[in-house]
Write a protein that holds these residues in place. Structure first.
Motif, PDB file in Angstrom:
ATOM      1  N   ILE A 277       0.989  -1.327   0.076  1.00  0.00           N
ATOM      2  CA  ILE A 277      -0.034  -0.069   0.090  1.00  0.00           C
ATOM      3  C   ILE A 277       0.869   1.317   0.036  1.00  0.00           C
ATOM      4  O   ILE A 277       2.069   1.269   0.984  1.00  0.00           O
ATOM      5  CB  ILE A 277      -0.851   0.003   1.154  1.00  0.00           C
ATOM      6  N   ASP A 278       0.655   2.263  -0.757  1.00  0.00           N
ATOM      7  CA  ASP A 278       1.657   3.303  -1.081  1.00  0.00           C
ATOM      8  C   ASP A 278       1.649   4.487  -0.074  1.00  0.00           C
ATOM      9  O   ASP A 278       1.422   5.631  -0.420  1.00  0.00           O
ATOM     10  CB  ASP A 278       1.116   3.779  -2.595  1.00  0.00           C
ATOM     11  N   TYR A 279       1.373   3.760   1.221  1.00  0.00           N
ATOM     12  CA  TYR A 279       1.454   5.241   2.464  1.00  0.00           C
ATOM     13  C   TYR A 279       2.756   5.600   2.498  1.00  0.00           C
ATOM     14  O   TYR A 279       3.750   5.049   2.008  1.00  0.00           O
ATOM     15  CB  TYR A 279       0.592   4.694   3.526  1.00  0.00           C
ATOM     16  N   LEU A 280       3.081   6.799   3.476  1.00  0.00           N
ATOM     17  CA  LEU A 280       4.397   7.247   3.432  1.00  0.00           C
ATOM     18  C   LEU A 280       5.265   6.280   4.116  1.00  0.00           C
ATOM     19  O   LEU A 280       6.627   6.289   3.493  1.00  0.00           O
ATOM     20  CB  LEU A 280       4.375   8.641   3.775  1.00  0.00           C
ATOM     21  N   THR A 281       5.111   5.847   5.306  1.00  0.00           N
ATOM     22  CA  THR A 281       6.135   5.388   5.985  1.00  0.00           C
ATOM     23  C   THR A 281       5.292   4.404   7.004  1.00  0.00           C
ATOM     24  O   THR A 281       4.427   4.968   7.613  1.00  0.00           O
ATOM     25  CB  THR A 281       7.184   5.883   6.549  1.00  0.00           C
ATOM     26  N   TYR A 282       6.162   3.365   7.652  1.00  0.00           N
ATOM     27  CA  TYR A 282       5.538   2.723   8.738  1.00  0.00           C
ATOM     28  C   TYR A 282       6.425   3.061   9.859  1.00  0.00           C
ATOM     29  O   TYR A 282       7.642   3.009   9.925  1.00  0.00           O
ATOM     30  CB  TYR A 282       5.425   1.343   8.678  1.00  0.00           C
ATOM     31  N   ILE A 283       5.818   3.587  11.103  1.00  0.00           N
ATOM     32  CA  ILE A 283       6.601   4.178  12.130  1.00  0.00           C
ATOM     33  C   ILE A 283       6.356   2.942  13.314  1.00  0.00           C
ATOM     34  O   ILE A 283       5.381   2.841  14.077  1.00  0.00           O
ATOM     35  CB  ILE A 283       6.105   5.415  12.659  1.00  0.00           C
ATOM     36  N   GLY A 284       7.459   2.267  13.682  1.00  0.00           N
ATOM     37  CA  GLY A 284       7.545   1.230  14.476  1.00  0.00           C
ATOM     38  C   GLY A 284       8.818   0.542  14.806  1.00  0.00           C
ATOM     39  O   GLY A 284      10.022   1.067  14.292  1.00  0.00           O
ATOM     40  N   GLN A 285       8.865  -0.442  15.393  1.00  0.00           N
ATOM     41  CA  GLN A 285      10.047  -1.120  15.583  1.00  0.00           C
ATOM     42  C   GLN A 285      10.807  -1.918  14.534  1.00  0.00           C
ATOM     43  O   GLN A 285      10.034  -2.326  13.719  1.00  0.00           O
ATOM     44  CB  GLN A 285      10.013  -2.174  16.821  1.00  0.00           C
ATOM     45  N   ASP A 286      11.967  -1.603  14.361  1.00  0.00           N
ATOM     46  CA  ASP A 286      13.030  -2.438  13.230  1.00  0.00           C
ATOM     47  C   ASP A 286      13.076  -3.626  14.045  1.00  0.00           C
ATOM     48  O   ASP A 286      14.334  -3.790  14.875  1.00  0.00           O
ATOM     49  CB  ASP A 286      13.913  -1.807  12.603  1.00  0.00           C
ATOM     50  N   GLU A 287      12.526  -4.933  13.791  1.00  0.00           N
ATOM     51  CA  GLU A 287      12.997  -6.040  14.431  1.00  0.00           C
ATOM     52  C   GLU A 287      14.127  -6.556  14.275  1.00  0.00           C
ATOM     53  O   GLU A 287      15.023  -6.935  15.222  1.00  0.00           O
ATOM     54  CB  GLU A 287      11.952  -7.240  14.294  1.00  0.00           C
ATOM     55  N   TYR A 288      14.741  -6.702  13.073  1.00  0.00           N
ATOM     56  CA  TYR A 288      16.145  -7.060  12.854  1.00  0.00           C
ATOM     57  C   TYR A 288      17.011  -6.190  13.305  1.00  0.00           C
ATOM     58  O   TYR A 288      18.114  -6.979  14.085  1.00  0.00           O
ATOM     59  CB  TYR A 288      16.289  -7.205  11.185  1.00  0.00           C
ATOM     60  N   GLN A 289      16.955  -4.933  13.308  1.00  0.00           N
ATOM     61  CA  GLN A 289      17.891  -3.981  13.980  1.00  0.00           C
ATOM     62  C   GLN A 289      18.020  -4.411  15.630  1.00  0.00           C
ATOM     63  O   GLN A 289      18.872  -3.966  16.312  1.00  0.00           O
ATOM     64  CB  GLN A 289      17.704  -2.711  13.876  1.00  0.00           C
ATOM     65  N   GLY A 290      16.978  -4.795  16.133  1.00  0.00           N
ATOM     66  CA  GLY A 290      16.655  -5.010  17.466  1.00  0.00           C
ATOM     67  C   GLY A 290      17.747  -6.043  17.855  1.00  0.00           C
ATOM     68  O   GLY A 290      18.369  -5.913  18.721  1.00  0.00           O
ATOM     69  N   GLY A 291      17.495  -7.183  17.078  1.00  0.00           N
ATOM     70  CA  GLY A 291      18.320  -8.435  17.478  1.00  0.00           C
ATOM     71  C   GLY A 291      19.906  -8.157  17.256  1.00  0.00           C
ATOM     72  O   GLY A 291      20.798  -8.385  17.868  1.00  0.00           O
ATOM     73  N   TYR A 292      20.169  -7.399  15.956  1.00  0.00           N
ATOM     74  CA  TYR A 292      21.357  -7.142  15.648  1.00  0.00           C
ATOM     75  C   TYR A 292      22.262  -6.284  16.509  1.00  0.00           C
ATOM     76  O   TYR A 292      23.406  -6.535  17.162  1.00  0.00           O
ATOM     77  CB  TYR A 292      21.592  -6.449  14.275  1.00  0.00           C
ATOM     78  N   LEU A 293      21.610  -4.958  17.045  1.00  0.00           N
ATOM     79  CA  LEU A 293      22.034  -4.193  17.817  1.00  0.00           C
ATOM     80  C   LEU A 293      22.343  -4.563  19.582  1.00  0.00           C
ATOM     81  O   LEU A 293      23.403  -4.375  20.100  1.00  0.00           O
ATOM     82  CB  LEU A 293      21.375  -2.791  17.933  1.00  0.00           C
ATOM     83  N   GLY A 294      21.351  -5.384  19.610  1.00  0.00           N
ATOM     84  CA  GLY A 294      21.229  -6.183  21.001  1.00  0.00           C
ATOM     85  C   GLY A 294      22.483  -7.229  20.958  1.00  0.00           C
ATOM     86  O   GLY A 294      23.273  -7.240  21.886  1.00  0.00           O
ATOM     87  N   GLY A 295      22.669  -8.021  20.043  1.00  0.00           N
ATOM     88  CA  GLY A 295      23.535  -8.865  19.611  1.00  0.00           C
ATOM     89  C   GLY A 295      25.010  -8.077  19.958  1.00  0.00           C
ATOM     90  O   GLY A 295      26.036  -8.575  20.710  1.00  0.00           O
ATOM     91  N   LEU A 296      25.323  -7.035  19.356  1.00  0.00           N
ATOM     92  CA  LEU A 296      26.455  -6.219  19.538  1.00  0.00           C
ATOM     93  C   LEU A 296      26.666  -5.979  20.694  1.00  0.00           C
ATOM     94  O   LEU A 296      27.975  -5.783  21.161  1.00  0.00           O
ATOM     95  CB  LEU A 296      26.540  -4.949  18.472  1.00  0.00           C
TER      96      LEU A 296
END
Lengths: 642, 333
Positions: free
Chosen positions: A163-182
């Protein structure tokens, strides 16, 4: 005027249709209907582009926004935080916001509320894309009516949701795991385990992928351990796993359902703080207690306050300045809660004194006047006191000295341009050691790439600029792409081309990079030769005026026009703006410097008052696409807001 | 009225007898102002910032001061600073032994100073014009050897860096927020004291004052004026080189515009410190006070959250007041 009145007519017609379809009982409150014009032959007009400036461009005008969400604070306390963000943003920005939601969880009613919101013809709609199938039709009706739409809290972004809305504002799940891992690696973890209570759930799997990638990139090992929703069974599974893998010392759980059996296992194994590294998603009373006692390194919060705040902010930015969100997903999380900030209470009335240190100033470089406007606008709206420091001419040594001088003033926060990470590392680390939060804007590569532990970098995401630009060109009919690069080997420019070629490849098409020089005449010849050799090429991306100008010369000499080729470019210049207006150029990509200044002040203020931390190492202010839909507002505000 | 006039002239006479009276007074006044008006001014970090940043420019200033006392200008010190930085940086990046890099940087900067001296003494072109030319030329050299790009040293931390300009960490970390004291402050102090002694107690010192005061008379007294002038140009260049390697030992990074504007700061510091543009009078202490005052001004204004742009206006004002006071005290007004 002709186009304008036709557009208004189309809007009115759509609005009336929508209003007719919607149940008559529930009128959205507080929003005056727009003036209607007679729909003379408007029905045959195609859907109007978003952001056609119907009202005169007025960057301070008041706005009426409607937010539709699948749950409300009235019956689900999670949403009280979201709504507090919404209300605070509305107050700060001076806009009217109406929040609509069902009286109990009811997606069908939520969908009708979207339609009712469209009927009210607000300046923008924010909504939870809880069910992209069910909500697709009402959202597209809003878009067709020229109302900008953003998603928040629930959704996957415009590309994934289709759906061509502007953006979704919420959590980035992958980055949560990645940055948590770091963070877990930095805390001494050497062998990681991602404890997943629901393997196969897309969001949870992304979190585990992030963790495994973080460990792998650090030269360590990590794997996924599947548990169930049964606490006792899960505890046994964890116990068996650790017996078989005694080296495992870093555990990520994906919520209380994983954390609780993990704590039970720790207790039965006689372990305590310091024996293993534990991080988790979400917060609960148990998790908070374990962060305080040092057992758990962090809990990852999606920062619902920021979801509400950002939804209102982004709709306001689009309306007032034609500034659009840069990425399909605007991350509000991961927000890390650790020993440093656990239990911190919001202090919404706290006085905030910030110092900005930048390598150039509006006084001698006009680019920076737009950044300055962003800083001043945010300072005024948030009631923060901000001092901008910079050298009288380009002088990085003095800029570095200004950072130390700023620290001596002991401000509540410092924002700066990381123009030279080697030179600025020492003073930035001194500020951090003194407990002063620091973030970067306009120049920098983010804390990870710069090797300096500041909060985030606000600037353009070059790869995404090329990627999203490529997708637009494919959508516009491009089938064979070329990225015209005037400086192959320049990391930023190469990333743009990489994104562009990836977009074509993922669309099943082909694209390649063409190297030109800074000599316009020579570059024109190179482009011409390339086109002769590859006559099927119909999508051209240039990386700035130095590529666009020879490209325009080539078009003219070859007698080609927008019917034969699709052209997109980075940056704006008078020539580029002219060609966007006459249809030759599909878009120009802007890094949106206003947002860099505004965002720097906003993020520090939100951190100090609401304990909201920027989610990602890079917070993208660009690509901001300037196309036929918003070129008028951009031109009108050029030099001030754009 | 007459009594008042005699009192005034007595005060004037007394003050004129104290060297650096104006420099001390203006330094004291600015210090007092910020101590009272600027929050966090009397903190270890603010003081450390002032001393540390002033120490690098200060080393350049004392070289320029000696040259100015002998009646000459050097507008090329900022560019020399950049050339020496690049020589040092590029040598280290090319893994030339660090000591050799240091030596090369210092030799190059001394040679650039020598060139200035030879141009001025052999052609008779006023040093203001001659070094304006070499300022541009040396800047061009810096850009050329640096490829108009930054140069970073990102290898292992060198022992040489620590000797040249280590942070005084045990001191710094005893404060909160941590302070920024560095060894460069000691180098600055050492060089300033040494040169002050040379000027005051040696025959060479006398020659410097004589050369700047009245060149004709100096010549007739047998002062080797040319050699004094050339030596002072070499000194100014060398000290610019010293300052640049100290700075690089701290920052590990140099850009093509490094040091630009330093030449004017140096002249301003000297003038605020009571040196006359015509030469023949002034002191190292005065020049150092002038430099510290300028650095204090910058830090003080930041603490008062006043945009740094005001710095130039205030610095200019102080400079003019200092010159007028000095002229008045020395009885030339």
């Amino acid at each position: 005027m002709g186009i304008l009145s036709k557009w208004l007519a189309a809007l009115a017609l759509v609005a009336m249709l929508v209003a007719a379809c919607a149940p008559a009982t529930a009128e959205p409150p507080g929003v005056a209907p727009a003036e209607e014009t007679p729909p003379e032959g408007a029905a045959t007009e195609p859907a109007a582009p978003i952001e056609e400036p119907t009202a005169a461009v007025d960057p301070t005008r008041s706005l009426d926004l409607i937010l539709v969400q699948h749950a409300l604070c009235a019956w689900d306390s999670f949403w009280c935080t979201v709504e507090r963000g919404i209300t605070d943003a509305a107050d700060d920005l001076g806009v009217n916001v109406t929040v609509l939601g069902p009286d109990e969880f009811d997606l069908e009613q939520t969908a009708s509320l979207i339609d009712q919101a469209v009927a009210a013809q607000p300046d923008g709609i924010g909504l939870t894309v809880t069910d992209p199938v069910l909500f697709k039709e009402p959202i597209e009706r809003a878009l067709a009516a020229g109302i900008p739409v953003v998603g928040y809290n629930a959704g996957n972004g415009p590309i994934a949701d289709g759906i061509d809305y502007l953006t979704y504002i919420g959590q980035d799940e992958y980055q949560g795991g990645y940055l948590g891992g770091l963070r877990m690696v930095a805390a001494g973890g050497t062998q990681g385990v991602c404890i997943n209570q629901q393997v196969g759930h897309a969001g949870l799997d992304k979190r585990c992928n992030g963790l495994v990638d973080a460990f792998t990139e650090s030269g360590l090992q990590a794997e996924v351990l599947a548990i169930s929703d049964d606490p006792a069974e899960s505890e046994t599974i964890i116990g068996d796993y650790t017996t078989a893998n005694p080296g495992a010392d870093a555990f990520l759980t994906l919520g209380p359902n994983g954390a609780n059996p993990f704590y039970a296992w720790m207790e039965s194994a006689g372990m305590g703080a310091g024996d293993v590294v534990h991080g988790t998603f979400d917060l609960s009373p148990e998790i908070t207690a374990n962060i305080e006692s040092g057992v758990t390194l962090f809990g990852i919060d999606q920062q619902p306050y920021l979801q509400g705040y950002a939804a209102v902010l982004m709709l306001t930015m689009v309306n007032r300045y034609g500034i659009a969100p840069a990425l399909p997903v605007t991350a509000t999380g991961p927000g890390f809660v650790d020993a440093g900030n656990v239990g911190a209470e919001p202090a919404p009335d706290r006085a905030v004194e910030l110092i900005m240190v930048q390598h150039a100033l509006c006084a001698w470089d006009a680019f920076w006047c737009v950044v300055q406007k962003g800083i001043e606008t945010a300072a005024e709206q948030l009631g923060a006191s901000v001092t901008v420091l910079g050298p009288d001419e380009f002088d990085l040594e003095q800029t570095a000295a200004l950072i130390d001088q700023a620290i001596a003033a002991q401000p509540d926060g410092i924002a700066l341009t990381v123009t030279d990470p080697v030179l600025f590392k020492e003073p930035i680390e001194r500020a951090l050691a003194a407990g002063i939060p620091v973030l970067a804007y306009n120049a920098g590569s983010g804390p990870l790439a710069d090797g300096i532990d500041y909060l985030t970098y606000l600037g353009q995401d070059e790869y995404q600029g090329g990627y999203l630009g490529g997708l637009r060109m494919v959508e516009a009919g491009g089938s064979q792409g070329v990225c015209i690069n005037q400086q192959v080997g320049h990391a930023g420019l190469d990333k743009r081309c990489q994104g562009f070629t990836d977009a074509f490849t993922e669309s099943g098409l082909s694209a390649e990079v063409l190297s030109i020089s800074d000599d316009p005449a020579e570059s024109q010849t190179i482009i011409d030769d390339y086109y002769t050799a590859n006559p099927g090429t119909d999508a051209f991306l240039t990386l700035g005026p130095n590529g666009a100008n020879p490209f325009y010369a080539f078009l003219e000499a070859a007698g080609l026009g927008p019917d034969q080729v699709v052209h997109g470019t980075f940056d704006l210049s008078p020539e580029i703006v002219e060609n966007i207006k006459n249809g030759t150029t599909l878009f120009g990509i802007d890094q949106q410097p206003f947002l860099q200044g505004y965002g720097a002040v906003l993020y520090l203020t939100l951190l100090l008052r609401q304990n909201i931390a920027p989610a990602l190492p890079v917070s993208a202010t660009g690509p901001g696409f300037v196309d036929l839909g918003n070129v008028a507002i951009v031109e009108a505000l050029a030099g001030e807001y754009r | 009225m007459p009594a008042q006039a005699t009192l005034l002239s007595r005060v004037r006479f007394r003050l004129a007898a104290i060297p650096d009276a104006v420099a001390l007074a203006s330094f004291g006044a600015v210090f007092l102002f910020f101590a009272l008006a600027a929050e966090n001014f009397l903190t270890p970090l603010s003081i450390a910032n002032i001393l540390t940043f002033a120490s690098i420019s200060g080393i350049v200033v004392v070289g320029v001061a000696v040259l100015m006392i002998s009646g000459e200008f050097d507008l090329s010190v900022g560019s020399t600073f950049a050339v020496a930085s690049y020589v040092f940086a590029l040598g280290l990046i090319a893994e030339v032994p660090p000591l050799l890099c240091l030596l090369a940087a210092l030799v190059v900067s001394a040679l650039l100073g020598l060139l200035n001296g030879l141009i001025v003494t052999t052609t008779g072109i006023p040093s203001f014009i001659a070094t304006l030319g070499t300022m541009l030329a040396y800047r061009g050299i810096a850009r050329a050897i640096g490829g108009s790009d930054f140069a970073f040293y990102s290898g292992e931390p060198l022992l040489l860096f620590r000797i040249l300009n280590a942070p005084l960490d045990s001191l710094n970390k005893s404060f909160s927020p941590a302070a920024t004291f560095r060894i460069s402050i000691l180098w600055f102090g050492l060089i300033a004291v040494l040169l002050a002694q040379v000027l005051r107690r040696t025959r060479f010192g006398n020659w410097v004052f004589a050369t700047g005061g009245n060149r004709g008379a100096a010549l007739s007294l047998g002062v080797p004026v040319r050699r004094v002038v050339v030596a002072n140009f070499v000194l100014a260049g060398l000290l610019a080189g010293v300052a640049s390697v100290l700075q690089f030992a701290h920052r590990s990074s140099v850009d093509p515009l490094r040091g630009e504007g330093l030449e004017l700061i140096a002249v301003a510091a000297c003038v605020i410190g009571g040196l006359r543009l015509t030469g023949g009078s002034g002191s190292i202490l005065g020049a150092c006070l002038g430099m510290l005052l300028l650095q204090m001004l910058e830090q003080g204004l930041v603490l008062m959250q006043i945009p740094v742009q005001v710095f130039q206006a205030v610095a200019g004002l102080i400079l003019i007041i200092a010159v007028i006071s000095n002229t008045y005290l020395t009885g030339e007004g």
